[in-house]
Design a protein around this motif. Structure first.
Motif, PDB file in Angstrom:
ATOM      1  N   SER A  84      10.527   1.436  -2.610  1.00 43.81           N
ATOM      2  CA  SER A  84      10.194   0.860  -3.909  1.00 43.81           C
ATOM      3  C   SER A  84       9.844  -0.613  -3.772  1.00 43.81           C
ATOM      4  CB  SER A  84      11.374   1.026  -4.876  1.00 43.81           C
ATOM      5  OG  SER A  84      11.732   2.377  -5.004  1.00 43.81           O
ATOM      6  N   GLY A  85      10.637  -1.334  -2.961  1.00 42.81           N
ATOM      7  CA  GLY A  85      10.361  -2.750  -2.754  1.00 42.81           C
ATOM      8  C   GLY A  85       9.024  -2.981  -2.078  1.00 42.81           C
ATOM      9  N   ALA A  86       8.713  -2.142  -1.092  1.00 45.33           N
ATOM     10  CA  ALA A  86       7.431  -2.287  -0.385  1.00 45.33           C
ATOM     11  C   ALA A  86       6.258  -2.001  -1.307  1.00 45.33           C
ATOM     12  CB  ALA A  86       7.405  -1.349   0.823  1.00 45.33           C
ATOM     13  N   VAL A  87       6.392  -0.976  -2.143  1.00 37.74           N
ATOM     14  CA  VAL A  87       5.323  -0.634  -3.088  1.00 37.74           C
ATOM     15  C   VAL A  87       5.096  -1.777  -4.072  1.00 37.74           C
ATOM     16  CG1 VAL A  87       4.768   0.857  -5.049  1.00 37.74           C
ATOM     17  CG2 VAL A  87       5.547   1.868  -2.907  1.00 37.74           C
ATOM     18  N   VAL A  88       6.180  -2.293  -4.630  1.00 37.78           N
ATOM     19  CA  VAL A  88       6.071  -3.397  -5.584  1.00 37.78           C
ATOM     20  C   VAL A  88       5.452  -4.625  -4.913  1.00 37.78           C
ATOM     21  CG1 VAL A  88       7.414  -5.058  -6.936  1.00 37.78           C
ATOM     22  CG2 VAL A  88       7.929  -2.621  -7.094  1.00 37.78           C
ATOM     23  N   PHE A  89       5.942  -4.952  -3.729  1.00 38.34           N
ATOM     24  CA  PHE A  89       5.485  -6.138  -3.011  1.00 38.34           C
ATOM     25  C   PHE A  89       3.982  -6.067  -2.719  1.00 38.34           C
ATOM     26  CE2 PHE A  89       5.355  -8.891   0.878  1.00 38.34           C
ATOM     27  CZ  PHE A  89       5.820 -10.047   0.281  1.00 38.34           C
ATOM     28  N   ALA A 140       1.235   5.327  -4.914  1.00 40.41           N
ATOM     29  CA  ALA A 140       1.816   4.018  -4.625  1.00 40.41           C
ATOM     30  C   ALA A 140       1.171   2.908  -5.453  1.00 40.41           C
ATOM     31  CB  ALA A 140       1.678   3.694  -3.131  1.00 40.41           C
ATOM     32  N   SER A 141      -0.095   3.057  -5.797  1.00 41.02           N
ATOM     33  CA  SER A 141      -0.769   2.046  -6.614  1.00 41.02           C
ATOM     34  C   SER A 141      -0.552   2.272  -8.103  1.00 41.02           C
ATOM     35  CB  SER A 141      -2.269   2.025  -6.310  1.00 41.02           C
ATOM     36  OG  SER A 141      -2.853   3.294  -6.560  1.00 41.02           O
ATOM     37  N   VAL A 142      -0.138   3.469  -8.488  1.00 40.13           N
ATOM     38  CA  VAL A 142       0.074   3.784  -9.901  1.00 40.13           C
ATOM     39  C   VAL A 142       1.458   3.324 -10.377  1.00 40.13           C
ATOM     40  CG1 VAL A 142       0.386   5.662 -11.568  1.00 40.13           C
ATOM     41  CG2 VAL A 142      -1.520   5.730  -9.962  1.00 40.13           C
ATOM     42  N   LEU A 143       2.495   3.588  -9.583  1.00 40.08           N
ATOM     43  CA  LEU A 143       3.874   3.401 -10.050  1.00 40.08           C
ATOM     44  C   LEU A 143       4.192   1.971 -10.490  1.00 40.08           C
ATOM     45  CD1 LEU A 143       5.859   5.689  -7.566  1.00 40.08           C
ATOM     46  CD2 LEU A 143       4.855   6.251  -9.786  1.00 40.08           C
ATOM     47  N   PRO A 144       3.867   0.926  -9.694  1.00 41.74           N
ATOM     48  CA  PRO A 144       4.201  -0.432 -10.153  1.00 41.74           C
ATOM     49  C   PRO A 144       3.478  -0.835 -11.429  1.00 41.74           C
ATOM     50  CG  PRO A 144       3.776  -0.413  -7.787  1.00 41.74           C
ATOM     51  CD  PRO A 144       3.311   0.905  -8.333  1.00 41.74           C
ATOM     52  N   ALA A 145       2.326  -0.219 -11.698  1.00 43.08           N
ATOM     53  CA  ALA A 145       1.555  -0.556 -12.898  1.00 43.08           C
ATOM     54  C   ALA A 145       2.200  -0.017 -14.168  1.00 43.08           C
ATOM     55  CB  ALA A 145       0.132  -0.012 -12.767  1.00 43.08           C
ATOM     56  N   LEU A 146       3.241   0.795 -14.030  1.00 44.60           N
ATOM     57  CA  LEU A 146       3.890   1.388 -15.191  1.00 44.60           C
ATOM     58  C   LEU A 146       4.951   0.483 -15.809  1.00 44.60           C
ATOM     59  CD1 LEU A 146       4.449   5.020 -13.797  1.00 44.60           C
ATOM     60  CD2 LEU A 146       2.581   4.220 -15.271  1.00 44.60           C
ATOM     61  N   PHE A 147       5.360  -0.604 -15.085  1.00 47.07           N
ATOM     62  CA  PHE A 147       6.492  -1.410 -15.530  1.00 47.07           C
ATOM     63  C   PHE A 147       6.165  -2.899 -15.493  1.00 47.07           C
ATOM     64  CE2 PHE A 147       8.088   2.353 -13.183  1.00 47.07           C
ATOM     65  CZ  PHE A 147       8.618   3.048 -14.256  1.00 47.07           C
ATOM     66  N   PRO A 148       6.781  -3.697 -16.393  1.00 47.49           N
ATOM     67  CA  PRO A 148       6.551  -5.149 -16.409  1.00 47.49           C
ATOM     68  C   PRO A 148       7.233  -5.844 -15.231  1.00 47.49           C
ATOM     69  CG  PRO A 148       8.177  -4.542 -18.062  1.00 47.49           C
ATOM     70  CD  PRO A 148       7.626  -3.257 -17.513  1.00 47.49           C
ATOM     71  N   THR A 149       6.720  -7.023 -14.874  1.00 49.45           N
ATOM     72  CA  THR A 149       7.178  -7.745 -13.685  1.00 49.45           C
ATOM     73  C   THR A 149       8.669  -8.045 -13.704  1.00 49.45           C
ATOM     74  OG1 THR A 149       5.004  -8.790 -13.556  1.00 49.45           O
ATOM     75  CG2 THR A 149       6.761  -9.780 -12.258  1.00 49.45           C
ATOM     76  N   GLN A 150       9.186  -8.459 -14.849  1.00 50.15           N
ATOM     77  CA  GLN A 150      10.575  -8.895 -14.944  1.00 50.15           C
ATOM     78  C   GLN A 150      11.563  -7.826 -14.505  1.00 50.15           C
ATOM     79  OE1 GLN A 150      11.740 -10.060 -18.891  1.00 50.15           O
ATOM     80  NE2 GLN A 150      13.900 -10.248 -18.351  1.00 50.15           N
ATOM     81  N   VAL A 151      11.260  -6.544 -14.781  1.00 54.18           N
ATOM     82  CA  VAL A 151      12.184  -5.455 -14.427  1.00 54.18           C
ATOM     83  C   VAL A 151      11.494  -4.411 -13.547  1.00 54.18           C
ATOM     84  CG1 VAL A 151      13.590  -5.770 -16.507  1.00 54.18           C
ATOM     85  CG2 VAL A 151      11.629  -4.205 -16.568  1.00 54.18           C
ATOM     86  N   ARG A 152      10.355  -4.774 -12.957  1.00 51.94           N
ATOM     87  CA  ARG A 152       9.546  -3.789 -12.231  1.00 51.94           C
ATOM     88  C   ARG A 152      10.297  -3.179 -11.061  1.00 51.94           C
ATOM     89  NH1 ARG A 152       4.754  -6.541 -11.319  1.00 51.94           N
ATOM     90  NH2 ARG A 152       3.986  -5.627 -13.265  1.00 51.94           N
ATOM     91  N   PHE A 153      10.928  -4.012 -10.234  1.00 52.13           N
ATOM     92  CA  PHE A 153      11.579  -3.522  -9.022  1.00 52.13           C
ATOM     93  C   PHE A 153      12.728  -2.583  -9.366  1.00 52.13           C
ATOM     94  CE2 PHE A 153      12.820  -5.116  -4.481  1.00 52.13           C
ATOM     95  CZ  PHE A 153      13.091  -3.813  -4.099  1.00 52.13           C
ATOM     96  N   ARG A 154      13.653  -3.031 -10.241  1.00 54.11           N
ATOM     97  CA  ARG A 154      14.836  -2.211 -10.519  1.00 54.11           C
ATOM     98  C   ARG A 154      14.476  -0.920 -11.252  1.00 54.11           C
ATOM     99  NH1 ARG A 154      17.469  -6.476 -14.735  1.00 54.11           N
ATOM    100  NH2 ARG A 154      15.927  -7.811 -13.715  1.00 54.11           N
ATOM    101  N   THR A 155      13.546  -1.012 -12.220  1.00 49.10           N
ATOM    102  CA  THR A 155      13.188   0.192 -12.982  1.00 49.10           C
ATOM    103  C   THR A 155      12.482   1.206 -12.086  1.00 49.10           C
ATOM    104  OG1 THR A 155      12.852  -1.243 -14.901  1.00 49.10           O
ATOM    105  CG2 THR A 155      12.119   1.020 -15.096  1.00 49.10           C
ATOM    106  N   LEU A 156      11.547   0.725 -11.286  1.00 48.48           N
ATOM    107  CA  LEU A 156      10.848   1.625 -10.379  1.00 48.48           C
ATOM    108  C   LEU A 156      11.799   2.191  -9.333  1.00 48.48           C
ATOM    109  CD1 LEU A 156       8.403   2.959  -9.120  1.00 48.48           C
ATOM    110  CD2 LEU A 156       7.814   0.787  -8.030  1.00 48.48           C
ATOM    111  N   ALA A 157      12.674   1.345  -8.773  1.00 44.66           N
ATOM    112  CA  ALA A 157      13.571   1.796  -7.705  1.00 44.66           C
ATOM    113  C   ALA A 157      14.521   2.882  -8.195  1.00 44.66           C
ATOM    114  CB  ALA A 157      14.355   0.613  -7.141  1.00 44.66           C
ATOM    115  N   VAL A 158      15.119   2.683  -9.353  1.00 48.05           N
ATOM    116  CA  VAL A 158      16.070   3.670  -9.878  1.00 48.05           C
ATOM    117  C   VAL A 158      15.358   4.953 -10.267  1.00 48.05           C
ATOM    118  CG1 VAL A 158      17.716   4.182 -11.716  1.00 48.05           C
ATOM    119  CG2 VAL A 158      17.730   1.932 -10.637  1.00 48.05           C
ATOM    120  N   THR A 159      14.249   4.815 -11.004  1.00 52.56           N
ATOM    121  CA  THR A 159      13.504   6.006 -11.440  1.00 52.56           C
ATOM    122  C   THR A 159      12.954   6.772 -10.253  1.00 52.56           C
ATOM    123  OG1 THR A 159      12.840   4.780 -13.425  1.00 52.56           O
ATOM    124  CG2 THR A 159      11.657   6.806 -12.935  1.00 52.56           C
TER     125      THR A 159
END
Length: 495
Positions: free
Chosen positions: A145-150, A363-382
């Motif tokens: 999740s971190g790598a995808v977001v980064f 991998a390019s779709v998932l980070p676009a679903l969430f705002p920056t402030q909570v992107r990592f934690r929301t994507l990682a948990v989901t």
């Protein structure tokens, strides 16, 4: 485009990420994924050997299921790792998390190669194996999740699909490397030595790979999207209830897409080798070589899918892949079970091509679903909760095939195809209802470009967009003025 209607976008506000910097980011992030899947590849290709080392004396079928379960159980700990590392990543930065997870992941994989066999220490052998896999689960919970977001926060908007596709290219490369290492070590030391001590060697290789990955990641800067946040935005702690309320649509889409992709992934690359050996009675080395050829084919196709998704959109590939999986899963498994080598290869190629439609774009779709402030934690948990479900695929598929086989051997061979058809429906619905994310900035983020010239073009497009909105508002005002005047004309006291 900026996520803040009161903000005036200027040329200097648009981050420019040049190709050389982007290559460093992709290499460093992709190597972590490669190490993660290196272990999966080694473990998947050594399932039968490990079942004999850690579960001797048990029925071969029971021992195989136990080894599959050891592979699947750590997935239960991935959401916990995702929640912890996701919170740290949103508050203190993506780079710090990725440096730590690659250390934890490589050390836990290395530790598996040091565990004594069941014959040496009894029940403690499978217990220690499970503990090492649990630590892997925690670290992997933040790694992918971190790598995808980064990577997505670094990638220019018009190249995000292509760049993000290299993450799963790293995953498949790691899986392929793991399988090649197992194949070569077996060929060099022989089957008896492999069962005795040779199986340890592939796991021990993760340590030097991790050291290289750590060095590369420490050379990187933080992602532009994360740095663009105000400091007070990073310090805000959103409650779980607030995150779910604001991002529930993204969470649902993320779950569906992750289950779709990873079920197909594990079914093809983890379950398939044992399926070919145990259920179709292929020679062990023959079946592993075939899967390695399939992975090589995927390495050629996947970046092409990512590249094309920047041109034609992500939804087209998700929908086509889901429909292909639903309608072609049973024909593909018929080819695999037919007994002809060329039909076998064709059936596997169909499944691999379908899988590339997912791995090339998700991998390019998932980070676009969430705002920056909570992107990592929301994507990682989901992501990791969904992977828990998908991670059970090898265990459940093995159990289903074994359960149905006494009733009908023919039917049992098609159970995995039915499994894939069910998950394809989830992906099809997600692909139809999701918003296109290609060539657009991430949610509430500034545009990211690859050159100063492109920045000027983006700024002009932004101004054109504003002009069109202003024109539309003015037209709406004119319409409302006409309606108002018509109503006023009808009222004697308003004239």
């Amino acid at each position: 485009m900026t996520g803040d209607n009161s903000q005036v976008l200027k040329l200097d506000d648009i981050p420019v990420v040049e190709n050389d910097e982007l290559k460093k980011v992709i290499t460093a992030a992709g190597l972590g994924n490669a190490i993660e899947w290196f272990d999966f590849g080694v473990y998947g290709f050594l399932l039968i050997t490990l079942s004999r080392v850690f579960f001797p004396g048990a029925d071969p079928g029971v021992a195989l299921i136990a080894s599959m379960a050891t592979f699947s159980v750590p997935f239960l700990f991935r959401p916990l790792g995702g929640a912890f590392f996701g919170f740290i990543g949103d508050k203190y930065g993506r780079k710090r998390v990725l440096s730590f997870t690659i250390i934890l992941m490589s050390l836990s994989t290395f530790a598996i190669g040091l565990i004594p066999s069941y014959a040496a220490i009894g029940i403690w052998a499978p217990v220690l194996l499970l503990l090492a896999k649990v630590v892997q689960g925690l670290s992997v919970g933040g790694e992918y999740s971190g790598a995808v977001v980064f990577v997505c926060e670094y990638s220019p908007d018009k190249k995000r699909g292509f760049m993000a596709s290299w993450l799963d290219f790293g995953s498949i490369s790691g899986f392929l490397l793991g399988s090649v290492v197992v194949y070569l070590v077996t060929w060099i030391v022989g089957e008896p030595a492999m069962a005795s001590w040779g199986w340890r060697l592939p796991f021990l290789l993760s340590l030097p790979l991790g050291a290289i990955g750590l060095y590369l990641r420490r050379q990187l800067d933080e992602s532009p999207a994360y740095e663009a946040q105000e400091d007070n935005d990073r310090d805000k702690t959103s409650s779980l209830k607030k995150i779910i309320r604001k991002s529930y649509k993204g969470i649902i889409l993320c779950c569906a897409l992750v289950i779709l992709m990873n079920t197909s992934y594990y079914m093809l690359l983890t379950f398939m080798p044992s399926y070919l050996e145990v259920n179709l009675h292929y020679n062990e080395s023959h079946s592993k070589l075939i899967i390695m050829l399939v992975m090589t084919f995927m390495l050629l196709v996947q970046p092409l899918v990512g590249f094309l998704s920047d041109r034609f959109g992500r939804r087209a590939f998700l929908i086509a892949g889901a429909m292909g999986q639903f309608f072609l899963a049973i024909p593909a498994y018929w080819m695999i079970a037919h007994g002809n080598t060329w039909l076998l290869i064709a059936g596997l190629a169909i499944l691999a091509l379908i899988l590339c439609c997912f791995t090339g774009v998700v991998a390019s779709v998932l980070p676009a679903l969430f705002p920056t402030q909570v992107r990592f934690r929301t994507l990682a948990v989901t992501f990791n909760i969904s992977v828990v479900i998908a991670g059970l695929t090898p265990t459940v598929a093995t159990w289903l095939v074994a359960a149905v086989e006494p009733l009908s051997r023919t039917l049992s061979l098609y159970i995995p195809a039915v499994y894939l058809m069910v998950t394809a429906l989830c992906g099809l619905v997600a692909g139809v209802i999701m918003r296109e994310t290609a060539n657009r900035p991430l949610k509430d983020s500034l545009p990211i470009v690859s050159s100063r010239m492109e920045a000027r073009e983006v700024l002009e497009e932004h101004f054109d967009h504003i002009e069109k909105r202003v024109e539309a508002i003015e037209n709406k005002i004119s319409e409302l003025e006409e309606k108002r005047q018509n109503l006023v004309d009808q009222h004697p006291r308003l004239n």
